[in-house]
Scaffold this active site. Structure first.
Site, PDB file in Angstrom:
ATOM      1  N   HIS A 124      -8.773  -1.453   3.507  1.00 54.41           N
ATOM      2  CA  HIS A 124      -7.891  -0.579   4.276  1.00 54.41           C
ATOM      3  C   HIS A 124      -8.162  -0.819   5.753  1.00 54.41           C
ATOM      4  O   HIS A 124      -9.315  -0.996   6.146  1.00 54.41           O
ATOM      5  CB  HIS A 124      -8.191   0.895   3.960  1.00 54.41           C
ATOM      6  CG  HIS A 124      -7.584   1.836   4.964  1.00 54.41           C
ATOM      7  ND1 HIS A 124      -6.281   2.259   4.878  1.00 54.41           N
ATOM      8  CD2 HIS A 124      -8.083   2.389   6.106  1.00 54.41           C
ATOM      9  CE1 HIS A 124      -6.017   3.056   5.923  1.00 54.41           C
ATOM     10  NE2 HIS A 124      -7.089   3.143   6.676  1.00 54.41           N
ATOM     11  N   ASN A 158      -5.900  -4.260  -3.097  1.00 56.87           N
ATOM     12  CA  ASN A 158      -5.746  -5.183  -1.975  1.00 56.87           C
ATOM     13  C   ASN A 158      -6.984  -5.256  -1.083  1.00 56.87           C
ATOM     14  O   ASN A 158      -6.887  -5.554   0.103  1.00 56.87           O
ATOM     15  CB  ASN A 158      -4.477  -4.833  -1.183  1.00 56.87           C
ATOM     16  CG  ASN A 158      -4.476  -3.410  -0.681  1.00 56.87           C
ATOM     17  OD1 ASN A 158      -5.469  -2.697  -0.826  1.00 56.87           O
ATOM     18  ND2 ASN A 158      -3.388  -2.993  -0.072  1.00 56.87           N
ATOM     19  N   GLU A 185      -8.732   9.051  11.053  1.00 58.15           N
ATOM     20  CA  GLU A 185      -9.456   8.589   9.866  1.00 58.15           C
ATOM     21  C   GLU A 185     -10.963   8.506  10.119  1.00 58.15           C
ATOM     22  O   GLU A 185     -11.762   8.829   9.238  1.00 58.15           O
ATOM     23  CB  GLU A 185      -8.908   7.218   9.426  1.00 58.15           C
ATOM     24  CG  GLU A 185      -7.477   7.320   8.900  1.00 58.15           C
ATOM     25  CD  GLU A 185      -6.799   5.955   8.695  1.00 58.15           C
ATOM     26  OE1 GLU A 185      -7.470   4.923   8.882  1.00 58.15           O
ATOM     27  OE2 GLU A 185      -5.603   5.944   8.351  1.00 58.15           O
ATOM     28  N   LYS A 206     -12.467  -1.668  -0.404  1.00 61.78           N
ATOM     29  CA  LYS A 206     -12.070  -0.887  -1.580  1.00 61.78           C
ATOM     30  C   LYS A 206     -12.858  -1.314  -2.830  1.00 61.78           C
ATOM     31  O   LYS A 206     -13.485  -2.380  -2.851  1.00 61.78           O
ATOM     32  CB  LYS A 206     -10.561  -1.045  -1.796  1.00 61.78           C
ATOM     33  CG  LYS A 206      -9.729  -0.522  -0.606  1.00 61.78           C
ATOM     34  CD  LYS A 206      -8.228  -0.596  -0.879  1.00 61.78           C
ATOM     35  CE  LYS A 206      -7.430  -0.053   0.303  1.00 61.78           C
ATOM     36  NZ  LYS A 206      -5.965  -0.034   0.033  1.00 61.78           N
ATOM     37  N   TYR A 228      -5.069   9.706   2.926  1.00 64.97           N
ATOM     38  CA  TYR A 228      -3.754   9.202   2.516  1.00 64.97           C
ATOM     39  C   TYR A 228      -2.689  10.298   2.567  1.00 64.97           C
ATOM     40  O   TYR A 228      -1.771  10.280   1.752  1.00 64.97           O
ATOM     41  CB  TYR A 228      -3.836   8.614   1.109  1.00 64.97           C
ATOM     42  CG  TYR A 228      -4.468   7.232   1.039  1.00 64.97           C
ATOM     43  CD1 TYR A 228      -4.002   6.176   1.827  1.00 64.97           C
ATOM     44  CD2 TYR A 228      -5.521   6.966   0.154  1.00 64.97           C
ATOM     45  CE1 TYR A 228      -4.575   4.908   1.757  1.00 64.97           C
ATOM     46  CE2 TYR A 228      -6.092   5.685   0.068  1.00 64.97           C
ATOM     47  CZ  TYR A 228      -5.610   4.665   0.878  1.00 64.97           C
ATOM     48  OH  TYR A 228      -6.167   3.408   0.802  1.00 64.97           O
TER      49      TYR A 228
END
Ligand code: IDP
Ligand code: MG
Length: 132
Positions: A115, A112, A126, A9, A49
């Site tokens: 993913h 965080n 995905e 990320k 998402y």
């Protein structure tokens, strides 16, 4: 052998931990099968998402995911989906077990660092979104 999707990320890209994070997966016996650096966009994030679209944190999550470049990877290995989730640690970086990617490089529940797909069905879904 199974495949899973990992996204490094924007927070971890900005803090220059791409190499550190990839090394952790490789040192755990996983293989990087495909990889690209890119900017996400709202359309991709909406698909990726989809389960979170109605959550209160969704707008902020999208803003974060658009805040810089990401690295998208197809990772393969025995039990790769669960292995990656274990290596990544729990969602909230402040609660992630010592030595996990989120413990090392994440900051909070949103920023965080990485993913990882939740299960094999999600992994295939995905991978089709990001590598179609
Ligand atoms: P996961 O990434 O560990 O599978 P999910 O619950 O699927 O966690 O949430 C997707 C992403 O949305 C998280 O990785 C995190 O960046 C963000 N997120 C999840 N819950 C919250 C929250 O309560 N506040 C802010 N961001 C959140
Ligand atoms: Mg998830």
């Amino acid at each position: 052998m199974v495949k899973t999707l990992v996204i490094i990320k924007p927070d971890a890209v900005k803090s220059k931990h791409i190499g550190d994070i990839i090394s952790i997966y490789e040192n755990n016996g996983l293989s990087i099968e495909n990889m690209k650096m890119m900017y996400a966009n709202e359309e991709l994030l909406k698909k990726h998402y989809e389960e979170h679209i109605d959550k209160s944190f969704y707008p902020s999550l999208v803003e974060f995911m658009l805040s810089g470049k990401i690295v998208v990877m197809e990772i393969m290995g025995e039990d790769a989906v669960d292995k990656v989730r274990e290596i990544n640690g729990v969602t909230d970086s402040t609660k992630a077990e010592k030595g996990t990617v989120r413990n090392l490089y994440g900051s909070d529940i949103q920023k965080n660092a990485v993913h990882g797909s939740a299960d094999i069905i999600d992994a295939n879904r995905e991978l089709n979104i990001w590598f179609k």
